[in-house]
Design an enzyme around this catalytic site. Structure first.
Site, PDB file in Angstrom:
ATOM      1  N   HIS A  23     -28.627  -3.083  41.494  1.00 47.16           N
ATOM      2  CA  HIS A  23     -27.557  -3.123  42.503  1.00 47.16           C
ATOM      3  C   HIS A  23     -26.461  -2.134  42.122  1.00 47.16           C
ATOM      4  CE1 HIS A  23     -25.171  -5.452  39.706  1.00 47.16           C
ATOM      5  NE2 HIS A  23     -26.120  -6.374  39.624  1.00 47.16           N
ATOM      6  N   HIS A  26     -25.012  -1.777  38.591  1.00 43.24           N
ATOM      7  CA  HIS A  26     -25.732  -0.946  37.609  1.00 43.24           C
ATOM      8  C   HIS A  26     -25.299   0.508  37.740  1.00 43.24           C
ATOM      9  CE1 HIS A  26     -28.657  -4.385  37.989  1.00 43.24           C
ATOM     10  NE2 HIS A  26     -28.521  -4.302  36.676  1.00 43.24           N
ATOM     11  N   CYS A 132     -30.728 -21.556  30.023  1.00 43.38           N
ATOM     12  CA  CYS A 132     -30.673 -20.925  31.345  1.00 43.38           C
ATOM     13  C   CYS A 132     -31.669 -19.774  31.354  1.00 43.38           C
ATOM     14  CB  CYS A 132     -29.274 -20.399  31.655  1.00 43.38           C
ATOM     15  SG  CYS A 132     -29.253 -19.426  33.192  1.00 43.38           S
ATOM     16  N   CYS A 135     -30.099 -16.331  32.194  1.00 46.93           N
ATOM     17  CA  CYS A 135     -29.423 -15.651  31.077  1.00 46.93           C
ATOM     18  C   CYS A 135     -30.372 -15.425  29.908  1.00 46.93           C
ATOM     19  CB  CYS A 135     -28.259 -16.481  30.554  1.00 46.93           C
ATOM     20  SG  CYS A 135     -26.910 -16.694  31.698  1.00 46.93           S
ATOM     21  N   CYS A 149     -24.645 -23.255  34.453  1.00 49.12           N
ATOM     22  CA  CYS A 149     -24.483 -21.982  33.766  1.00 49.12           C
ATOM     23  C   CYS A 149     -23.306 -21.229  34.376  1.00 49.12           C
ATOM     24  CB  CYS A 149     -25.753 -21.145  33.911  1.00 49.12           C
ATOM     25  SG  CYS A 149     -25.476 -19.416  33.510  1.00 49.12           S
ATOM     26  N   HIS A 152     -24.746 -18.078  36.326  1.00 50.84           N
ATOM     27  CA  HIS A 152     -25.675 -18.236  37.453  1.00 50.84           C
ATOM     28  C   HIS A 152     -25.397 -19.439  38.338  1.00 50.84           C
ATOM     29  CE1 HIS A 152     -27.940 -15.577  34.699  1.00 50.84           C
ATOM     30  NE2 HIS A 152     -28.326 -15.040  35.832  1.00 50.84           N
ATOM     31  N   LYS A 303     -19.276 -12.234  43.269  1.00 52.07           N
ATOM     32  CA  LYS A 303     -19.969 -11.466  42.233  1.00 52.07           C
ATOM     33  C   LYS A 303     -21.260 -10.862  42.796  1.00 52.07           C
ATOM     34  CE  LYS A 303     -22.674 -11.822  38.136  1.00 52.07           C
ATOM     35  NZ  LYS A 303     -23.496 -12.685  37.296  1.00 52.07           N
ATOM     36  N   LYS A 306     -28.286  -9.486  41.674  1.00 49.07           N
ATOM     37  CA  LYS A 306     -29.591  -9.024  42.136  1.00 49.07           C
ATOM     38  C   LYS A 306     -30.246 -10.054  43.040  1.00 49.07           C
ATOM     39  CE  LYS A 306     -30.688  -8.040  37.832  1.00 49.07           C
ATOM     40  NZ  LYS A 306     -31.282  -7.530  36.587  1.00 49.07           N
TER      41      LYS A 306
END
Ligand SMILES: [Zn+2]
Length: 498
Positions: A23, A26, A132, A135, A149, A152, A303, A306
């Site tokens: 995304h 990156h 998780c 992660c 988490c 996430h 946030k 992906k």
């Protein structure tokens, strides 16, 4: 005559998981790492940039299962998406490293394990913990937010296993001193304080392996234990070593290590500023010098992820409409270097039209039009624009890696040049007066082409070509006695985005 070896700078991006397409977040990280490299080159340093993909994750195994393809096929397919992006965004990387590379990655990862083992820092024990998968990390109850988490917002699963552990706790005091002394520099101050608090709060030993059964045999085998696979984070971090020959090519490894800058996102700062340095301490390997922690991009405050289609803007799609320099410019111009920033396509269009086309493109085109018409071949005068150039601040910004502020300072100079044209009205001038205005403006544009090079390299090289000059060194950023290039207006640098 003595030969001075050039100072070496080794820069890494993080090596992202390949379980989905990249995304725009990156893209931001790639651009930041690239700018750091290009500034280092303008400072006369010898540089090496490593990027790549992290492929030994359990997430990939699960994603491949869902798609009914092999994990390697999934990794090949998704790794290529990242490779396409680093190419499209004009990241000047030297190494694209893939952690599923058995020949170049596995020996180094296992060698690092053995060094920690020889130091007496690895032991085996029964373990249950909250895990998780997103992660690929264990959490303690206290680290969760409402039982979820923090990254996430998902409920971690309870995992029972016999794993190998690394004695992280043993290095707590050493790490604290290294961070406090600045020997391991965590950028920014906020991130540094967060990490210092975590370390002061006490470090628990960490699980560094998984059963072959749970990882479905995917990953780097633990040396001497066919039942265990290295935990993906441990093998992934070793990519920074293995990419430059750790365990295979000692000469090259010694040439480049320690890394000067790891560029990473804040979500993985714990791994890079706590686990990684402690593992290196255990193995007797020098620590990286700086960890540059950028913020997250948000879309309308959410946030970017992906897995969230609402926020997963594809940078490759953006680059079908925009030049890489336009996206690069917007990302650095709008996002604070070390904090979160909000991404919007309207913002991108606005910056492109107002600043790249409006401020920079128009400056270059106006000056070269007047210079061509003047028929002058030599331009001299008093460098009155020099005082508008905050070169020391720009250099300081580049050294301290505050890319956003540095770009702002350069663009301030661009705006000063536009004001100078508007005030001096060179189209009404002639003779010595005209020569002096053009001398100032041509020298200014030559300097701008160098200062903008790390941010928008293609555009900068086009500007330099129009001036018959070269982008080589920050040392060339002072006004010379005369403008000694040539003048060829050529095509406009930017087109209006509708
Ligand atoms: Zn998570």
């Amino acid at each position: 005559m003595t030969f001075m070896a050039k100072e070496r700078v080794y820069i890494t991006t993080s090596i992202p998981y390949v379980n989905a397409a990249p995304h725009v977040g990156h893209a931001l990280e790639f651009v930041q790492a690239d700018i750091i490299k290009r500034f280092a080159e303008l400072m006369g340093k010898d540089t090496l940039l490593l990027t790549g993909t992290d492929e030994n994750s359990l997430k990939n195994v699960k994603a491949a299962e869902a798609l009914k393809i092999t994990t390697q096929e999934l990794c090949d397919r998704n790794s290529k998406l990242f490779k396409d992006l680093v190419d499209a965004i004009n990241l000047d990387y030297d190494i694209f490293f893939r952690s599923s590379d058995k020949k170049n990655h596995f020996p180094g990862a296992q060698h690092l394990w053995e060094l920690c083992d020889q130091a007496g820092d690895i032991y085996k024990k029964e373990y249950s913990g909250l895990y998780c998968v997103g992660c690929e990390a264990f959490y303690t109850e206290g680290e969760l937010e409402n039982g979820l988490c923090p990254e996430h917002k998902t409920k971690p699963e309870m995992v029972h296993e016999e794993n190998y552990f690394f004695k992280l706790s043993k290095y707590q005091d050493k790490l604290l001193k290294l961070i406090e002394s600045g020997e391991l520099e965590i950028m920014s101050k906020n991130r540094r304080n967060e990490i210092l608090n975590l370390v002061k709060g006490g470090l628990d030993d960490i699980s560094i392996s998984r059963s072959v059964a749970r990882s479905k045999g995917w990953g780097v085998p633990v040396p001497g234990d066919p039942e265990q696979i290295m935990y993906v984070w441990i093998d992934a971090l070793s990519s920074y070593l293995n990419g430059i020959g750790f365990g295979i090519d000692e000469k090259n490894f010694k040439k480049w290590w320690p890394a000067d800058v790891h560029v990473i996102g804040k979500g993985i700062s714990r791994f890079h500023t706590i686990y990684w340095p402690c593992i290196l301490l255990s193995a007797g390997i020098a620590l990286p010098k700086r960890v540059f922690v950028h913020g997250y991009l948000t879309v309308a405050g959410e946030k970017m992820s992906k897995s969230n289609p609402k926020t997963a803007i594809s940078p490759i799609d953006v680059l079908k409409k925009y030049k890489s320099d336009e996206l690069r410019y917007y990302l650095i111009r709008d996002m604070p270097t070390f904090e979160d920033g909000d991404f919007s396509l309207d913002g991108l269009k606005d910056r492109t039209n107002k600043e790249l086309l409006g401020d920079l493109g128009n400056l270059v085109s106006r000056v070269l039009t007047i210079a061509e018409k003047s028929g002058l071949k030599r331009f001299e005068g008093k460098p009155v624009l020099q005082e508008k150039l905050k070169l020391d601040e720009i250099k300081k910004g580049a050294e301290s890696l505050d890319l956003h502020e540095t770009l702002e300072k350069v663009m301030e100079f661009v705006r000063s040049c536009n004001r100078y044209i508007n005030d001096s009205e060179p189209w009404k001038q002639s003779g010595k007066q005209l020569e002096e205005s053009l001398y100032n403006l041509l020298e200014a544009i030559r300097i701008i082409s160098i200062l903008l090079y790390p941010f928008i390299p293609e555009t900068s090289e086009k500007i330099a070509a129009k001036l018959g000059t070269k982008v080589e060194s920050l040392d060339d950023c002072a006004f010379r006695d005369a403008f000694l290039g040539s003048v060829a207006k050529g095509e406009h640098l930017f087109k209006k985005i509708e």
